[in-house]
Design an enzyme around this catalytic site. Structure first.
Site, PDB file in Angstrom:
ATOM      1  N   ASN A   8       0.822  -1.221   0.041  1.00 17.05           N
ATOM      2  CA  ASN A   8      -0.138  -0.064  -0.054  1.00 17.05           C
ATOM      3  C   ASN A   8       0.984   0.976   0.162  1.00 17.05           C
ATOM      4  O   ASN A   8       1.552   1.447   1.038  1.00 17.05           O
ATOM      5  CB  ASN A   8      -0.829  -0.233   1.194  1.00 17.05           C
ATOM      6  CG  ASN A   8      -1.663   1.116   1.505  1.00 17.05           C
ATOM      7  OD1 ASN A   8      -1.839   1.921   0.506  1.00 17.05           O
ATOM      8  ND2 ASN A   8      -2.266   1.346   2.626  1.00 17.05           N
ATOM      9  N   TRP A   9       1.021   1.988  -1.166  1.00 16.89           N
ATOM     10  CA  TRP A   9       1.892   3.184  -1.355  1.00 16.89           C
ATOM     11  C   TRP A   9       1.096   4.307  -0.624  1.00 16.89           C
ATOM     12  O   TRP A   9       1.684   5.434  -0.493  1.00 16.89           O
ATOM     13  CB  TRP A   9       2.051   3.518  -2.785  1.00 16.89           C
ATOM     14  CG  TRP A   9       3.086   2.565  -3.131  1.00 16.89           C
ATOM     15  CD1 TRP A   9       3.599   1.270  -2.530  1.00 16.89           C
ATOM     16  CD2 TRP A   9       3.965   2.738  -4.294  1.00 16.89           C
ATOM     17  NE1 TRP A   9       4.834   0.817  -3.377  1.00 16.89           N
ATOM     18  CE2 TRP A   9       5.091   1.673  -4.442  1.00 16.89           C
ATOM     19  CE3 TRP A   9       4.115   3.552  -5.305  1.00 16.89           C
ATOM     20  CZ2 TRP A   9       5.947   1.733  -5.485  1.00 16.89           C
ATOM     21  CZ3 TRP A   9       4.980   3.501  -6.349  1.00 16.89           C
ATOM     22  CH2 TRP A   9       5.940   2.707  -6.464  1.00 16.89           C
ATOM     23  N   LYS A  10       0.009   4.096  -0.176  1.00 11.81           N
ATOM     24  CA  LYS A  10      -0.696   5.508   0.288  1.00 11.81           C
ATOM     25  C   LYS A  10      -0.684   6.664  -0.493  1.00 11.81           C
ATOM     26  O   LYS A  10      -0.522   6.344  -1.724  1.00 11.81           O
ATOM     27  CB  LYS A  10      -0.358   5.558   1.910  1.00 11.81           C
ATOM     28  CG  LYS A  10      -0.125   4.417   2.590  1.00 11.81           C
ATOM     29  CD  LYS A  10      -0.196   4.711   4.130  1.00 11.81           C
ATOM     30  CE  LYS A  10       0.340   3.319   4.894  1.00 11.81           C
ATOM     31  NZ  LYS A  10      -0.008   3.407   6.246  1.00 11.81           N
ATOM     32  N   HIS A  92      -9.514   0.643   4.890  1.00 11.33           N
ATOM     33  CA  HIS A  92      -8.167   1.017   5.443  1.00 11.33           C
ATOM     34  C   HIS A  92      -8.394   1.938   6.727  1.00 11.33           C
ATOM     35  O   HIS A  92      -9.289   2.853   6.761  1.00 11.33           O
ATOM     36  CB  HIS A  92      -7.344   1.547   4.312  1.00 11.33           C
ATOM     37  CG  HIS A  92      -5.777   1.388   5.050  1.00 11.33           C
ATOM     38  ND1 HIS A  92      -5.298   2.501   6.097  1.00 11.33           N
ATOM     39  CD2 HIS A  92      -4.638   0.803   5.006  1.00 11.33           C
ATOM     40  CE1 HIS A  92      -4.226   2.156   6.590  1.00 11.33           C
ATOM     41  NE2 HIS A  92      -3.782   1.071   5.528  1.00 11.33           N
ATOM     42  N   GLU A  94      -6.887   4.260   7.794  1.00 10.83           N
ATOM     43  CA  GLU A  94      -6.718   5.653   7.492  1.00 10.83           C
ATOM     44  C   GLU A  94      -8.053   6.246   6.619  1.00 10.83           C
ATOM     45  O   GLU A  94      -8.319   7.432   6.873  1.00 10.83           O
ATOM     46  CB  GLU A  94      -5.327   5.713   6.593  1.00 10.83           C
ATOM     47  CG  GLU A  94      -4.373   5.780   7.551  1.00 10.83           C
ATOM     48  CD  GLU A  94      -2.938   5.118   6.769  1.00 10.83           C
ATOM     49  OE1 GLU A  94      -3.044   5.430   5.453  1.00 10.83           O
ATOM     50  OE2 GLU A  94      -2.107   4.951   7.560  1.00 10.83           O
ATOM     51  N   GLU A 162      -5.201  -5.332  10.654  1.00 15.38           N
ATOM     52  CA  GLU A 162      -4.137  -4.312  10.867  1.00 15.38           C
ATOM     53  C   GLU A 162      -4.657  -3.389  12.022  1.00 15.38           C
ATOM     54  O   GLU A 162      -5.292  -2.642  12.023  1.00 15.38           O
ATOM     55  CB  GLU A 162      -4.184  -3.254   9.623  1.00 15.38           C
ATOM     56  CG  GLU A 162      -3.916  -3.645   8.305  1.00 15.38           C
ATOM     57  CD  GLU A 162      -3.308  -2.972   7.305  1.00 15.38           C
ATOM     58  OE1 GLU A 162      -2.282  -3.062   7.077  1.00 15.38           O
ATOM     59  OE2 GLU A 162      -4.175  -1.886   6.984  1.00 15.38           O
ATOM     60  N   GLY A 168       2.697   2.174  10.649  1.00 19.23           N
ATOM     61  CA  GLY A 168       3.333   3.192  10.412  1.00 19.23           C
ATOM     62  C   GLY A 168       4.070   3.773  11.860  1.00 19.23           C
ATOM     63  O   GLY A 168       4.816   4.801  11.808  1.00 19.23           O
ATOM     64  N   SER A 201       3.637  -2.127  10.093  1.00 20.35           N
ATOM     65  CA  SER A 201       5.096  -2.152  10.716  1.00 20.35           C
ATOM     66  C   SER A 201       5.753  -3.617  10.153  1.00 20.35           C
ATOM     67  O   SER A 201       6.615  -3.829  10.866  1.00 20.35           O
ATOM     68  CB  SER A 201       5.169  -1.686  11.903  1.00 20.35           C
ATOM     69  OG  SER A 201       4.985  -0.459  12.159  1.00 20.35           O
ATOM     70  N   GLY A 222       2.951  -1.293   4.359  1.00 22.95           N
ATOM     71  CA  GLY A 222       2.737   0.149   3.831  1.00 22.95           C
ATOM     72  C   GLY A 222       3.965   0.700   3.519  1.00 22.95           C
ATOM     73  O   GLY A 222       4.598   0.460   2.676  1.00 22.95           O
ATOM     74  N   GLY A 223       4.843   1.318   4.344  1.00 23.45           N
ATOM     75  CA  GLY A 223       6.067   2.139   4.305  1.00 23.45           C
ATOM     76  C   GLY A 223       7.181   1.107   3.585  1.00 23.45           C
ATOM     77  O   GLY A 223       8.077   1.657   2.525  1.00 23.45           O
TER      78      GLY A 223
HETATM   79  C1  PEP Z   1      -0.694   0.012   5.856  1.00 28.40           C
HETATM   80  O1  PEP Z   1      -0.577   0.933   5.187  1.00 28.40           O
HETATM   81  O2  PEP Z   1      -1.559  -0.730   5.566  1.00 28.40           O
HETATM   82  C2  PEP Z   1       0.453  -0.389   6.795  1.00 28.40           C
HETATM   83  C3  PEP Z   1       0.365  -1.720   7.373  1.00 28.40           C
HETATM   84  O3  PEP Z   1       1.496   0.283   6.866  1.00 28.40           O
HETATM   85  P1  PEP Z   1       2.794   0.193   7.587  1.00 28.40           P
HETATM   86  O4  PEP Z   1       3.286  -1.017   7.092  1.00 28.40           O
HETATM   87  O5  PEP Z   1       3.647   1.348   7.137  1.00 28.40           O
HETATM   88  O6  PEP Z   1       2.732   0.183   9.003  1.00 28.40           O
END
Ligand code: PEP
Length: 241
Positions: A8-10, A92, A94, A162, A168, A201, A222-223
């Site tokens: 997920n590049w957000k 998600h 967010e 999640e 993050g 994470s 994500g990241g």
């Molecule tokens: C996500 O955006 O769904 C996520 C899990 O982010 P991260 O891996 O950065 O915690």
């Protein structure tokens, strides 16, 4: 079903960042697991060219529940598919936090995505306050029940657990905590074959220990999905699991 690594590049990614997708596809011409990259909507069409023939798939990060209409700034499931997406992340945390999305709205989006032939990656997870209150299982059960129509199947749906407080932050639940929630969710799924991802994470350094857990069928990342080397490390770990 093969295990799945979804990135997920957000709201990250400009044209130059397609080089990371290109590098990923070059490093993994035949990935050992399913891979889906979910860039911002502006990059979907170009990323689908970059990943053509790689076996890696592309997803959107949200869609509207309507097929078209007066919804300024929104994007329909058909538009995602038209641009080259086969998947879409829905619900998600967010989106739930930033846009007040409810589980009922997520369920409407899920149906719209299915109608267009997209596979949905439906996200659920508790906040830190909910975990501290001992309400984790109750929260995720409620989100799952109301976000996911009961006719969901392993071929049209993936569920991502999640924990909001792990996204993050560099913090993750303990292996026992992840295993407890995944075992619980497995019993709540309308189709037990639906893949159950962990998200929050995930990095190359912790991927092996997370993927060794029972009922973890992959990760929503994500990241660490933004860099080919990091996401590649996670794909490798999932392939070993
Ligand atoms: C996500 O955006 O769904 C996520 C899990 O982010 P991260 O891996 O950065 O915690």
């Amino acid at each position: 079903m093969p295990r799945l690594a979804a990135g997920n590049w957000k709201m990250h990614g400009l044209s130059d960042d397609l080089a990371e997708a290109r590098a990923l596809a070059a490093t993994w011409p035949d990935p050992p697991v399913d891979v889906v990259l979910c860039p911002p909507a502006t990059l979907i069409a170009r990323m689908s060219v970059v990943l053509a023939g790689s076996g890696m798939r592309i997803g959107g990060q949200d869609c509207h529940a309507a097929t078209s209409g007066a919804h300024t700034g929104d994007i329909s499931a058909a538009m995602l598919a038209d641009a080259g997406a086969s998947h879409v992340i829905l619900g998600h945390s967010e989106r739930r936090a930033d846009h007040g999305e409810t589980s009922a709205q997520v369920a409407d989006k899920v149906r719209a995505a299915w109608d267009t032939g997209l596979t949905t990656i439906v996200c659920i997870g508790e906040t830190e306050a909910e975990r501290n209150a001992g309400a984790t299982l109750e929260v995720v059960a409620g989100q799952l029940e109301h976000s996911l129509p009961r006719n969901a199947t392993a071929s049209n749906t993936v569920v991502a657990y999640e924990p909001v407080w792990a996204i993050g932050t560099g913090r993750t639940p303990s292996p026992d905590e992840i295993a407890e929630v995944h075992a619980f969710l497995r019993g709540q799924l309308p189709d037990p074959g639906i893949r159950l991802l962990y998200g929050g994470s995930v990095k190359p350094a912790n991927a092996d220990s997370i993927f060794a857990l029972p009922e973890v069928d992959g990760a929503l990342v994500g990241g660490a999905s933004l860099k080919a080397a990091d996401f590649g490390g996670i794909i490798a770990a999932l392939g070993r699991a």
